[in-house]
Scaffold this motif. Structure first.
Motif, PDB file in Angstrom:
ATOM      1  N   MET A   1       0.853  -1.247  -0.057  1.00 46.70           N
ATOM      2  CA  MET A   1       0.004  -0.091   0.006  1.00 46.70           C
ATOM      3  C   MET A   1       0.854   1.130   0.060  1.00 46.70           C
ATOM      4  SD  MET A   1      -3.387  -0.569   0.778  1.00 46.70           S
ATOM      5  CE  MET A   1      -4.201   0.302   2.041  1.00 46.70           C
ATOM      6  N   SER A   2       0.457   2.240  -0.722  1.00 44.77           N
ATOM      7  CA  SER A   2       1.108   3.615  -0.881  1.00 44.77           C
ATOM      8  C   SER A   2       0.813   4.260   0.360  1.00 44.77           C
ATOM      9  CB  SER A   2       0.628   4.389  -2.022  1.00 44.77           C
ATOM     10  OG  SER A   2       1.058   5.553  -1.845  1.00 44.77           O
ATOM     11  N   ASP A   3       2.340   5.076   0.597  1.00 47.46           N
ATOM     12  CA  ASP A   3       2.203   6.020   1.775  1.00 47.46           C
ATOM     13  C   ASP A   3       1.132   7.183   1.562  1.00 47.46           C
ATOM     14  OD1 ASP A   3       5.880   6.029   1.843  1.00 47.46           O
ATOM     15  OD2 ASP A   3       4.305   4.646   2.810  1.00 47.46           O
ATOM     16  N   SER A   4       0.775   7.345   0.320  1.00 52.18           N
ATOM     17  CA  SER A   4      -0.425   8.303   0.029  1.00 52.18           C
ATOM     18  C   SER A   4      -1.817   7.712   0.848  1.00 52.18           C
ATOM     19  CB  SER A   4      -0.645   8.484  -1.509  1.00 52.18           C
ATOM     20  OG  SER A   4       0.570   9.084  -2.094  1.00 52.18           O
ATOM     21  N   LEU A   5      -2.017   6.597   1.265  1.00 53.26           N
ATOM     22  CA  LEU A   5      -2.894   6.088   2.002  1.00 53.26           C
ATOM     23  C   LEU A   5      -2.772   6.595   3.632  1.00 53.26           C
ATOM     24  CD1 LEU A   5      -3.769   2.774   0.242  1.00 53.26           C
ATOM     25  CD2 LEU A   5      -4.400   4.861  -0.488  1.00 53.26           C
ATOM     26  N   VAL A   6      -3.201   7.884   3.699  1.00 57.42           N
ATOM     27  CA  VAL A   6      -2.486   8.510   4.915  1.00 57.42           C
ATOM     28  C   VAL A   6      -3.422   7.947   6.277  1.00 57.42           C
ATOM     29  CG1 VAL A   6      -1.698  10.662   3.781  1.00 57.42           C
ATOM     30  CG2 VAL A   6      -4.270  10.603   4.624  1.00 57.42           C
ATOM     31  N   ASP A   7      -2.579   8.322   7.301  1.00 58.59           N
ATOM     32  CA  ASP A   7      -3.416   7.843   8.661  1.00 58.59           C
ATOM     33  C   ASP A   7      -3.701   9.118   9.216  1.00 58.59           C
ATOM     34  OD1 ASP A   7      -3.891   7.241  11.370  1.00 58.59           O
ATOM     35  OD2 ASP A   7      -1.841   6.786  12.043  1.00 58.59           O
ATOM     36  N   PRO A   8      -5.212   8.944   9.233  1.00 60.00           N
ATOM     37  CA  PRO A   8      -6.112  10.369   9.557  1.00 60.00           C
ATOM     38  C   PRO A   8      -5.524  10.946  11.004  1.00 60.00           C
ATOM     39  CG  PRO A   8      -7.472   8.370   9.783  1.00 60.00           C
ATOM     40  CD  PRO A   8      -6.076   8.098   9.081  1.00 60.00           C
ATOM     41  N   SER A   9      -5.047   9.840  12.120  1.00 51.42           N
ATOM     42  CA  SER A   9      -4.598  10.400  13.279  1.00 51.42           C
ATOM     43  C   SER A   9      -3.390  11.323  13.462  1.00 51.42           C
ATOM     44  CB  SER A   9      -4.408   9.045  13.885  1.00 51.42           C
ATOM     45  OG  SER A   9      -3.073   8.560  13.637  1.00 51.42           O
ATOM     46  N   VAL A  10      -2.758  11.305  12.220  1.00 51.82           N
ATOM     47  CA  VAL A  10      -1.494  12.450  12.112  1.00 51.82           C
ATOM     48  C   VAL A  10      -1.794  13.266  10.936  1.00 51.82           C
ATOM     49  CG1 VAL A  10       0.019  10.656  12.829  1.00 51.82           C
ATOM     50  CG2 VAL A  10      -0.308  10.731  10.514  1.00 51.82           C
ATOM     51  N   ASP A  11      -3.002  13.369  10.410  1.00 52.76           N
ATOM     52  CA  ASP A  11      -3.066  14.277   9.212  1.00 52.76           C
ATOM     53  C   ASP A  11      -4.658  14.922   9.555  1.00 52.76           C
ATOM     54  OD1 ASP A  11      -3.771  15.600   6.964  1.00 52.76           O
ATOM     55  OD2 ASP A  11      -2.583  14.369   5.803  1.00 52.76           O
ATOM     56  N   ARG A  12      -4.888  16.175   9.997  1.00 51.75           N
ATOM     57  CA  ARG A  12      -5.798  16.761  10.422  1.00 51.75           C
ATOM     58  C   ARG A  12      -6.846  17.444   9.174  1.00 51.75           C
ATOM     59  NH1 ARG A  12      -4.346  20.309  15.606  1.00 51.75           N
ATOM     60  NH2 ARG A  12      -3.876  18.438  17.194  1.00 51.75           N
ATOM     61  N   ASN A  13      -6.235  17.126   7.984  1.00 54.32           N
ATOM     62  CA  ASN A  13      -6.642  17.577   6.688  1.00 54.32           C
ATOM     63  C   ASN A  13      -7.435  16.661   6.115  1.00 54.32           C
ATOM     64  OD1 ASN A  13      -7.012  19.802   4.918  1.00 54.32           O
ATOM     65  ND2 ASN A  13      -5.457  19.183   3.571  1.00 54.32           N
ATOM     66  N   VAL A  14      -7.741  15.331   6.833  1.00 58.19           N
ATOM     67  CA  VAL A  14      -8.629  14.136   6.215  1.00 58.19           C
ATOM     68  C   VAL A  14      -9.999  14.556   6.330  1.00 58.19           C
ATOM     69  CG1 VAL A  14      -9.081  11.920   6.517  1.00 58.19           C
ATOM     70  CG2 VAL A  14      -6.822  12.627   6.656  1.00 58.19           C
ATOM     71  N   VAL A  15     -10.663  14.421   4.973  1.00 61.08           N
ATOM     72  CA  VAL A  15     -12.044  14.558   4.959  1.00 61.08           C
ATOM     73  C   VAL A  15     -12.845  13.217   5.300  1.00 61.08           C
ATOM     74  CG1 VAL A  15     -14.218  15.440   3.478  1.00 61.08           C
ATOM     75  CG2 VAL A  15     -11.775  16.740   3.552  1.00 61.08           C
ATOM     76  N   VAL A  16     -12.247  12.447   4.599  1.00 55.11           N
ATOM     77  CA  VAL A  16     -12.893  11.043   4.676  1.00 55.11           C
ATOM     78  C   VAL A  16     -11.841  10.193   4.943  1.00 55.11           C
ATOM     79  CG1 VAL A  16     -14.016   9.123   3.318  1.00 55.11           C
ATOM     80  CG2 VAL A  16     -14.223  11.531   2.512  1.00 55.11           C
ATOM     81  N   SER A  17     -12.165   9.116   6.280  1.00 54.66           N
ATOM     82  CA  SER A  17     -11.509   7.975   6.569  1.00 54.66           C
ATOM     83  C   SER A  17     -12.310   6.800   6.591  1.00 54.66           C
ATOM     84  CB  SER A  17     -10.960   8.402   8.005  1.00 54.66           C
ATOM     85  OG  SER A  17     -10.247   7.522   8.667  1.00 54.66           O
ATOM     86  N   LEU A  18     -11.737   5.618   5.896  1.00 52.82           N
ATOM     87  CA  LEU A  18     -12.401   4.428   6.026  1.00 52.82           C
ATOM     88  C   LEU A  18     -11.345   3.656   7.041  1.00 52.82           C
ATOM     89  CD1 LEU A  18     -12.956   5.401   3.062  1.00 52.82           C
ATOM     90  CD2 LEU A  18     -14.080   3.273   2.836  1.00 52.82           C
ATOM     91  N   GLU A  19     -11.700   2.777   7.654  1.00 57.85           N
ATOM     92  CA  GLU A  19     -10.672   2.168   8.860  1.00 57.85           C
ATOM     93  C   GLU A  19     -11.345   0.714   8.819  1.00 57.85           C
ATOM     94  OE1 GLU A  19      -9.135   2.073  13.344  1.00 57.85           O
ATOM     95  OE2 GLU A  19      -9.851   4.046  12.334  1.00 57.85           O
ATOM     96  N   ASP A  20     -10.697  -0.349   8.063  1.00 53.05           N
ATOM     97  CA  ASP A  20     -10.956  -1.531   8.097  1.00 53.05           C
ATOM     98  C   ASP A  20     -12.527  -1.999   8.299  1.00 53.05           C
ATOM     99  OD1 ASP A  20     -10.233  -4.239   8.406  1.00 53.05           O
ATOM    100  OD2 ASP A  20     -10.594  -4.446  10.467  1.00 53.05           O
ATOM    101  N   VAL A  21     -13.116  -1.204   6.758  1.00 47.42           N
ATOM    102  CA  VAL A  21     -14.366  -1.631   6.519  1.00 47.42           C
ATOM    103  C   VAL A  21     -14.825  -2.739   5.979  1.00 47.42           C
ATOM    104  CG1 VAL A  21     -16.177  -0.494   5.201  1.00 47.42           C
ATOM    105  CG2 VAL A  21     -14.658   1.181   6.361  1.00 47.42           C
ATOM    106  N   ARG A  22     -15.976  -3.430   6.491  1.00 38.07           N
ATOM    107  CA  ARG A  22     -16.228  -4.828   6.001  1.00 38.07           C
ATOM    108  C   ARG A  22     -17.775  -4.649   5.601  1.00 38.07           C
ATOM    109  NH1 ARG A  22     -12.562  -8.855   6.138  1.00 38.07           N
ATOM    110  NH2 ARG A  22     -10.669  -8.276   7.352  1.00 38.07           N
ATOM    111  N   LYS A  23     -18.166  -5.171   4.364  1.00 34.41           N
ATOM    112  CA  LYS A  23     -19.549  -5.304   4.215  1.00 34.41           C
ATOM    113  C   LYS A  23     -19.780  -6.518   3.313  1.00 34.41           C
ATOM    114  CE  LYS A  23     -23.951  -3.897   2.920  1.00 34.41           C
ATOM    115  NZ  LYS A  23     -24.932  -3.894   3.982  1.00 34.41           N
ATOM    116  N   SER A  24     -21.077  -7.287   3.806  1.00 34.98           N
ATOM    117  CA  SER A  24     -21.690  -8.516   3.219  1.00 34.98           C
ATOM    118  C   SER A  24     -22.978  -8.303   2.631  1.00 34.98           C
ATOM    119  CB  SER A  24     -21.097  -9.606   3.932  1.00 34.98           C
ATOM    120  OG  SER A  24     -20.140  -9.881   4.485  1.00 34.98           O
TER     121      SER A  24
END
Length: 255
Positions: A1-24
């Protein structure tokens, strides 16, 4: 995975954050542990084969589909907070493959309905805003026409104006050109390019690789419900890491 897939905990400029999302859906797991963060003002293009979960991911982001595990946060609002789903949907504009316009309403009425009904904007203000947006997407002259009288490209531009009318923090496009004749694709992509230049945060599900190369800040490849690669356009096209990505690109770009 790229470093571009940023960690929202260290970037306050994040608008959308998906964290370990699952859907069936029943026994079929269509989203399998996706994590992705999107910064304000960035354009993320999602690509991948049919059935890999791209559209489902978009529908989960704006709460049209519930998630089974993980979390999605849009501008500080979790999709799991059912009390705030209505608010979340006002923060996100969605443009579908099929234009989903109200056939019995004029172009102007289609665009102005949500600001009046949801934002509680006065009719005069909503009509003024709607005309400004129709002008922005190049079809102000069609304001009094019915959707059925418009070309597919014109209808999709109305749909984009309708999404923008809510002044969203995020615009999402689910294969917005897939239902269009080839000559109409450019007029829709041009509007999307202009939005990107204006700094709109966008998630675009698309196979329009020329558009992705030109406009995207990040290109994400999905396969079988997972993100398998996320890179800048230059690296994605010139140095894809995954064999699945290389195969996908060879099939898409050769056509």
């Amino acid at each position: 995975m790229s470093d571009s897939l940023v960690d929202p905990s260290v970037d306050r400029n994040v608008v959308v954050s998906l964290e370990d999302v699952r859907k069936s859906f029943g026994s079929l797991e269509v989203i399998r542990g996706i994590s992705l963060s999107i910064r304000n003002g960035s354009v993320v293009v999602i690509c991948g084969p049919s059935g890999c979960g791209k559209s489902t991911m978009l529908r989960c982001i704006n709460g049209l589909e519930s998630i089974d595990a993980g979390d999605i946060v849009v501008d500080g609002i979790s999709v799991k907070d059912k009390r705030k789903l209505r608010l979340l949907r006002t923060e996100t504009g969605m443009v579908f493959q099929q234009f989903n316009l109200f056939p019995h309403k004029t172009v102007l009425e289609n665009v102005s309905m949500a600001p009046i009904d949801i934002r509680r904007m006065s009719r005069i203000e909503a009509l003024q805003l709607s005309r400004e947006l129709l002008d922005r997407v190049g079809i102000l002259d069609k304001e009094n026409e019915m959707p059925s009288s418009l070309s597919g490209g014109q209808q999709q531009r109305v749909a984009i104006a309708r999404g923008l009318a809510m002044n969203p923090k995020l615009m999402m496009f689910d294969e917005p050109t897939s239902a269009l004749d080839p000559e109409m694709i450019k007029e829709v992509l041009d509007v999307m390019r202009n939005l990107a230049e204006d700094g709109m945060t966008m998630i675009v599900v698309s196979h329009e690789m020329g558009f992705a190369r030109e406009v995207a800040d990040l290109i994400v490849m999905m396969d079988e419900g997972q993100i398998i690669e996320g890179q800048s356009p230059e690296k994605f096209f010139e140095h894809p890491r995954e064999e699945r990505t290389k195969k996908f690109l060879s099939q898409i770009i050769s056509h």
